[in-house]
Design an enzyme around this catalytic site. Structure first.
Site, PDB file in Angstrom:
ATOM      1  N   ASP A 130      11.464  -3.191   3.678  1.00  0.00           N
ATOM      2  CA  ASP A 130      11.776  -4.499   4.255  1.00  0.00           C
ATOM      3  C   ASP A 130      12.107  -4.316   5.737  1.00  0.00           C
ATOM      4  O   ASP A 130      12.677  -3.301   6.139  1.00  0.00           O
ATOM      5  CB  ASP A 130      12.987  -5.121   3.555  1.00  0.00           C
ATOM      6  CG  ASP A 130      12.629  -5.650   2.174  1.00  0.00           C
ATOM      7  OD1 ASP A 130      11.432  -5.649   1.826  1.00  0.00           O
ATOM      8  OD2 ASP A 130      13.546  -6.038   1.438  1.00  0.00           O
ATOM      9  N   GLU A 146       3.509  -8.352  -3.874  1.00  0.00           N
ATOM     10  CA  GLU A 146       4.582  -8.755  -2.961  1.00  0.00           C
ATOM     11  C   GLU A 146       5.376  -9.924  -3.539  1.00  0.00           C
ATOM     12  O   GLU A 146       4.816 -10.926  -3.982  1.00  0.00           O
ATOM     13  CB  GLU A 146       4.010  -9.174  -1.607  1.00  0.00           C
ATOM     14  CG  GLU A 146       3.511  -8.006  -0.770  1.00  0.00           C
ATOM     15  CD  GLU A 146       4.642  -7.236  -0.104  1.00  0.00           C
ATOM     16  OE1 GLU A 146       5.810  -7.467  -0.436  1.00  0.00           O
ATOM     17  OE2 GLU A 146       4.336  -6.376   0.753  1.00  0.00           O
ATOM     18  N   CYS A 173      -4.310   9.859  13.786  1.00  0.00           N
ATOM     19  CA  CYS A 173      -4.092   9.852  12.339  1.00  0.00           C
ATOM     20  C   CYS A 173      -5.376   9.935  11.529  1.00  0.00           C
ATOM     21  O   CYS A 173      -5.453  10.685  10.547  1.00  0.00           O
ATOM     22  CB  CYS A 173      -3.257   8.648  11.927  1.00  0.00           C
ATOM     23  SG  CYS A 173      -4.043   7.039  12.180  1.00  0.00           S
ATOM     24  N   TRP A 211      -1.428  10.862  21.764  1.00  0.00           N
ATOM     25  CA  TRP A 211      -1.462   9.397  21.772  1.00  0.00           C
ATOM     26  C   TRP A 211      -1.219   8.856  23.184  1.00  0.00           C
ATOM     27  O   TRP A 211      -0.886   7.704  23.371  1.00  0.00           O
ATOM     28  CB  TRP A 211      -0.396   8.834  20.823  1.00  0.00           C
ATOM     29  CG  TRP A 211      -0.724   9.022  19.369  1.00  0.00           C
ATOM     30  CD1 TRP A 211      -1.303   8.102  18.536  1.00  0.00           C
ATOM     31  CD2 TRP A 211      -0.491  10.186  18.572  1.00  0.00           C
ATOM     32  NE1 TRP A 211      -1.451   8.628  17.271  1.00  0.00           N
ATOM     33  CE2 TRP A 211      -0.962   9.909  17.262  1.00  0.00           C
ATOM     34  CE3 TRP A 211       0.054  11.441  18.825  1.00  0.00           C
ATOM     35  CZ2 TRP A 211      -0.899  10.822  16.225  1.00  0.00           C
ATOM     36  CZ3 TRP A 211       0.125  12.360  17.786  1.00  0.00           C
ATOM     37  CH2 TRP A 211      -0.351  12.048  16.498  1.00  0.00           C
ATOM     38  N   HIS A 233      -2.321   3.012   9.658  1.00  0.00           N
ATOM     39  CA  HIS A 233      -2.064   4.446   9.617  1.00  0.00           C
ATOM     40  C   HIS A 233      -2.922   5.033   8.500  1.00  0.00           C
ATOM     41  O   HIS A 233      -3.081   4.425   7.440  1.00  0.00           O
ATOM     42  CB  HIS A 233      -0.580   4.742   9.367  1.00  0.00           C
ATOM     43  CG  HIS A 233      -0.270   6.212   9.350  1.00  0.00           C
ATOM     44  ND1 HIS A 233      -0.789   7.087  10.274  1.00  0.00           N
ATOM     45  CD2 HIS A 233       0.491   6.967   8.509  1.00  0.00           C
ATOM     46  CE1 HIS A 233      -0.351   8.311  10.011  1.00  0.00           C
ATOM     47  NE2 HIS A 233       0.420   8.260   8.940  1.00  0.00           N
ATOM     48  N   ASN A 275       6.305  -0.177   1.737  1.00  0.00           N
ATOM     49  CA  ASN A 275       7.066  -1.242   1.064  1.00  0.00           C
ATOM     50  C   ASN A 275       8.485  -1.421   1.583  1.00  0.00           C
ATOM     51  O   ASN A 275       9.340  -1.951   0.879  1.00  0.00           O
ATOM     52  CB  ASN A 275       7.118  -0.968  -0.445  1.00  0.00           C
ATOM     53  CG  ASN A 275       7.293  -2.245  -1.239  1.00  0.00           C
ATOM     54  OD1 ASN A 275       7.134  -3.350  -0.722  1.00  0.00           O
ATOM     55  ND2 ASN A 275       7.639  -2.114  -2.502  1.00  0.00           N
ATOM     56  N   TYR A 334      -1.229  15.597 -21.290  1.00  0.00           N
ATOM     57  CA  TYR A 334      -0.044  16.418 -21.540  1.00  0.00           C
ATOM     58  C   TYR A 334       0.547  16.945 -20.244  1.00  0.00           C
ATOM     59  O   TYR A 334       1.719  17.325 -20.191  1.00  0.00           O
ATOM     60  CB  TYR A 334      -0.378  17.572 -22.489  1.00  0.00           C
ATOM     61  CG  TYR A 334      -1.115  18.723 -21.882  1.00  0.00           C
ATOM     62  CD1 TYR A 334      -0.446  19.847 -21.415  1.00  0.00           C
ATOM     63  CD2 TYR A 334      -2.500  18.708 -21.774  1.00  0.00           C
ATOM     64  CE1 TYR A 334      -1.122  20.903 -20.853  1.00  0.00           C
ATOM     65  CE2 TYR A 334      -3.190  19.760 -21.215  1.00  0.00           C
ATOM     66  CZ  TYR A 334      -2.498  20.859 -20.760  1.00  0.00           C
ATOM     67  OH  TYR A 334      -3.174  21.907 -20.198  1.00  0.00           O
ATOM     68  N   ASP A 389       0.227  13.471   3.972  1.00  0.00           N
ATOM     69  CA  ASP A 389       0.016  12.989   5.335  1.00  0.00           C
ATOM     70  C   ASP A 389       0.161  14.152   6.307  1.00  0.00           C
ATOM     71  O   ASP A 389       1.202  14.801   6.368  1.00  0.00           O
ATOM     72  CB  ASP A 389       1.043  11.897   5.652  1.00  0.00           C
ATOM     73  CG  ASP A 389       0.718  11.126   6.924  1.00  0.00           C
ATOM     74  OD1 ASP A 389      -0.144  11.590   7.684  1.00  0.00           O
ATOM     75  OD2 ASP A 389       1.333  10.065   7.142  1.00  0.00           O
TER      76      ASP A 389
END
Length: 786
Positions: A492, A539, A368, A332, A427, A490, A613, A450
């Protein structure tokens, strides 16, 4: 060169070993008179004697042919002159053996094997098949096969140390009838010296490259074919097989997530989404060999390659290179002069071929989307359904806090040395599809994986597979690496200010800054499909906030979310009797208990899903929301009903469902959550014997059944069998009307006395898992009652 076989005739008996001579006298002279071939190695008398004592340990030199032959028995009783036994030459005995002349795996891309196994797109003439499915092969022998005196079995080996106990050394016997779920072979056709075998493999077999040999046995000895690399077998995962952990029941999705070799990757920002086409090329010449090489290069034991969870973790680790010399070196820095810029790549083929060609030298360079697209190629090539996924505003949590933390000093200036967490514009990672028997029911299906080297997992740069269902509900205690994936989509964003005493206080939080427009290519089209709802609830919704708080309670900064002032309300689900019946409304009871002396008000969210199952969710069939008041010290019972019309079109084999409940108490902010799995009971078959059961005498049974569904059952087939009563029998009954009762009578002749069990089952598309059993005591014919 012909096979040299070791004669055990024409020898004088010595002591306890009648087939052994000591290398002198007449036998020695006779051997000296035999002309040797020009390229043979001369032997002294001791070596010849040792070879006769133990031919396995000291074989005759230049024993070279397509088979290695060991003679295991011969007839000593032959007429001779003056009591001497006439000799049978090596060539004569060799001709008596049953040897393999050739093997034809019928591996043409247009042939039945490759088309039936959905491997006809692979561009080489390798033999590529999928596990849990039969394939055919021809074997040409040195003479016609006689099943009464000849024996044949196949042997498969994979890995550096093949082992029977670990499933990497497989012996496949010849049987009269194949069995599902086991390595078996059966002769289905014979044409002179050629026999066609139908071979079955278990749906749990380790994938990879197997070496094939064939061993034959007859009265004159045994022969084993040499390994021919052209007959190596590539065994893959099978999304078309219901018993395979990667089974996917939608053909259009299999076409997209396994067979499509072109895809799209998304990049940019959430307000400016860009897209680029990528050539996955999983069927290109040499890519399958490269993918198997990646598995082999990992050094992991092949015995674990039958579990897609293990394979995905291996691939996640091996596509990056920091700690295992994997496929791609990440960069990068902006300086790509020593290799190829990540933005230049437009496909995986060149990358994988270069890695294979250089015997595992990491390819420069990747970022990525390159890592993710190569993972898609490898997983699809090996048979695991996979897709490339882009998350916009993607968080990178470095301290397992499940939050994205921003640290400020007393003057509200960023403290750079502490601000390790970050939010990427985008990403890219992968989803792959599989059952998760290692997790509670309901967490199979799509799993995030990932390969971009961000954080280590169990000491290695890899991530996943993490169940999307677990991520969505904040259940970060479920493996693998669910906390990291949850934080990506997700978490915060929480701002912390340093106090004068060096401690930090939370001063602000952003609850909707992470995880937007999670995107993948749509099935069957080039459109972008937004799958954000699979990773998180809407959200700001109550469910989304519950998931965040649930997740963060397991994080390293659980104090960021104040706990409720009380936890005095409990929730559970109960079921009456044996539970709901198939074809009827399902009724459960939700029990809420308020142990406080004050009234509690809560909002209860419920959803019920049909499950395979294996624990994979098939479909959500209903969602609801209820506001509930619970009085002080009250136990409140809520009747919950799922109507037949809601589930009738979604049911699958095991008729399993899961009810998920979550809620929050308004007064205390306490979070409630529970899951309850249940199934819809199917009716039993009623089996009633008619008359006495006596060995050798005809008797009958009546099999009765009532259709529980308000719809017609189409093409019903009954199965009946019983050890000592009757061999397996199929009865094609036809259609059975809505709620109709039917009965049929079957006649048979018992063959064994004593207590016996007659088993019966019913099968049709609309209804499965219907069976019955009857105990029948069979009298001996000599004293049986007539």
């Amino acid at each position: 060169m012909p096979v040299h076989t070791r004669s055990i005739r024409g020898t004088s008996g010595v002591g306890r070993f009648p087939a052994v001579t000591l290398g002198f006298g007449e036998d020695t002279e006779e051997e000296k008179e035999v002309p040797e071939e020009s390229n043979s190695v001369k032997e002294n008398a001791c070596r010849r004697w040792l070879r006769k004592v133990c031919p396995c340990c000291c074989p005759k030199p230049n024993d070279d042919d397509i088979t290695n032959t060991l003679v295991t028995g011969a007839d000593d009783k032959e007429d001779g002159t003056n009591g001497e036994k006439p000799e049978t030459g090596d060539r004569q005995l060799d001709e008596l053996l049953l040897k393999v002349r050739s093997i034809d795996l019928m591996k043409s891309k247009s042939g039945e094997n490759r088309t039936e196994h959905h491997t006809n797109l692979y561009q080489r003439d390798d033999f590529v098949i999928r596990r849990g499915q039969t394939f055919q092969m021809w074997i040409t022998l040195s003479r016609p096969f006689n099943p009464s005196t000849d024996k044949i079995h196949l042997q498969l080996k994979t890995g550096p140390l093949p082992s029977v106990s670990k499933g990497t050394l497989v012996t496949i016997p010849l049987v009269e009838e194949l069995e599902d779920g086991r390595w078996k072979a059966a002769v289905v056709r014979q044409d002179g010296k050629r026999i066609m075998l139908s071979v079955n493999s278990p749906p749990t077999a380790a994938i990879g490259r197997y070496q094939l040999t064939v061993e034959t046995h007859c009265a004159n000895g045994q022969a084993v074919s040499n390994h021919d690399p052209a007959n190596d077998i590539y065994l893959l995962f099978n999304p078309w097989c219901e018993d395979d952990a990667v089974f996917m029941d939608s053909e259009v999705e299999r076409q997209e997530y396994v067979l499509n070799d072109i895809g799209r990757a998304y990049y940019g920002t959430e307000n400016q989404i860009g897209e680029r086409t990528w050539n996955y090329g999983q069927f290109d010449d040499g890519i399958l060999a490269a993918c198997v090489f990646v598995l082999e290069k990992s050094g992991t034991p092949p015995s674990g390659w039958g579990d897609p969870v293990n394979v995905v973790r291996v691939i996640s680790a091996m596509i990056n290179s920091p700690d295992d010399g994997g496929v791609l070196e990440g960069n990068w820095s902006g300086d790509y002069s020593a290799g190829t810029s990540p933005t230049v790549w437009s496909g995986s083929v060149e990358i994988l071929k270069q890695y294979h060609k250089t015997s595992g030298s990491p390819v420069k360079y990747g970022q990525c989307w390159v890592f993710a697209c190569v993972v898609t190629t490898v997983l699809r090539c090996l048979g695991i359904p996979s897709r490339t996924v882009t998350n916009f505003s993607s968080a990178h949590d470095t301290d397992v806090s499940l939050t994205t933390d921003v640290y400020l000093d007393e003057n509200l200036e960023p403290i750079d040395c502490l601000n390790a967490d970050s939010i990427w514009n985008f990403h890219v990672w992968n989803d792959c599809w599989m059952a998760r028997p290692d997790l509670p029911p309901g967490y199979g299906g799509w799993q995030a994986v990932d390969a971009t080297p961000q954080e280590t997992s169990q000491g290695t740069y890899r991530c996943g597979p993490a169940s999307l269902a677990a991520v969505r509900n904040g259940q970060v205690y479920l493996k693998h690496d669910t906390p990291f994936v949850f934080a990506e989509v997700n978490s915060d964003k929480i701002y912390w200010q340093r106090n004068i005493d060096g401690t930090f206080s939370q001063i602000f939080s952003e609850k909707q800054s992470v995880g937007h427009f999670i995107s993948t290519k749509a099935v069957g089209t080039d459109e972008r499909n937004d799958i954000t709802n699979l990773y998180k609830y809407s959200e700001g919704s109550e469910e989304e906030r519950i998931a965040v708080e649930t997740a963060c309670s397991y994080g390293s900064k659980a104090q960021a979310y104040s706990s409720s002032t009380a936890k005095d309300v409990t929730i559970e689900v109960t079921m009456d009797g044996d539970g709901p019946e198939m074809g009827r409304d399902a009724e459960l009871t939700i029990v809420l208990r308020n142990s406080s002396s004050e009234q509690r008000t809560l909002t209860l969210h419920g959803q019920v899903a049909v499950m395979y199952y294996t624990g994979v969710n098939k479909a959500t069939v209903r969602k609801d929301r209820t506001d509930v008041d619970v009085l002080p010290n009250e136990v409140k019972y809520l009747e919950w009903t799922l109507e037949y019309k809601d589930y009738k079109d979604q049911l699958i084999d095991q008729a399993a469902l899961m009810l998920t409940l979550s809620g929050r108490v308004k007064e205390t902010q306490q979070v409630l959550a529970t899951q309850f799995s249940f199934r819809l009971r199917t009716p039993d078959l009623i089996i009633k014997p008619i008359g006495a059961a006596v060995v050798g005498e005809k008797m009958a049974v009546e099999i009765s059944f009532t259709n529980p569904l308000p719809q017609v059952l189409k093409a019903v087939v009954f199965h009946a069998e019983g050890l000592g009563l009757l061999t397996s029998r199929k009865i094609h009954y036809g259609d059975i009307g809505s709620r109709a009762s039917v009965s049929l009578t079957e006649n048979f002749v018992p063959t064994l006395p004593g207590p016996r069990k007659l088993l019966a089952s019913l099968d049709c598309k609309q209804l499965t898992q219907v069976h019955g059993v009857a105990d029948i005591t069979v009298g001996d014919k000599s004293n049986g009652t007539r």
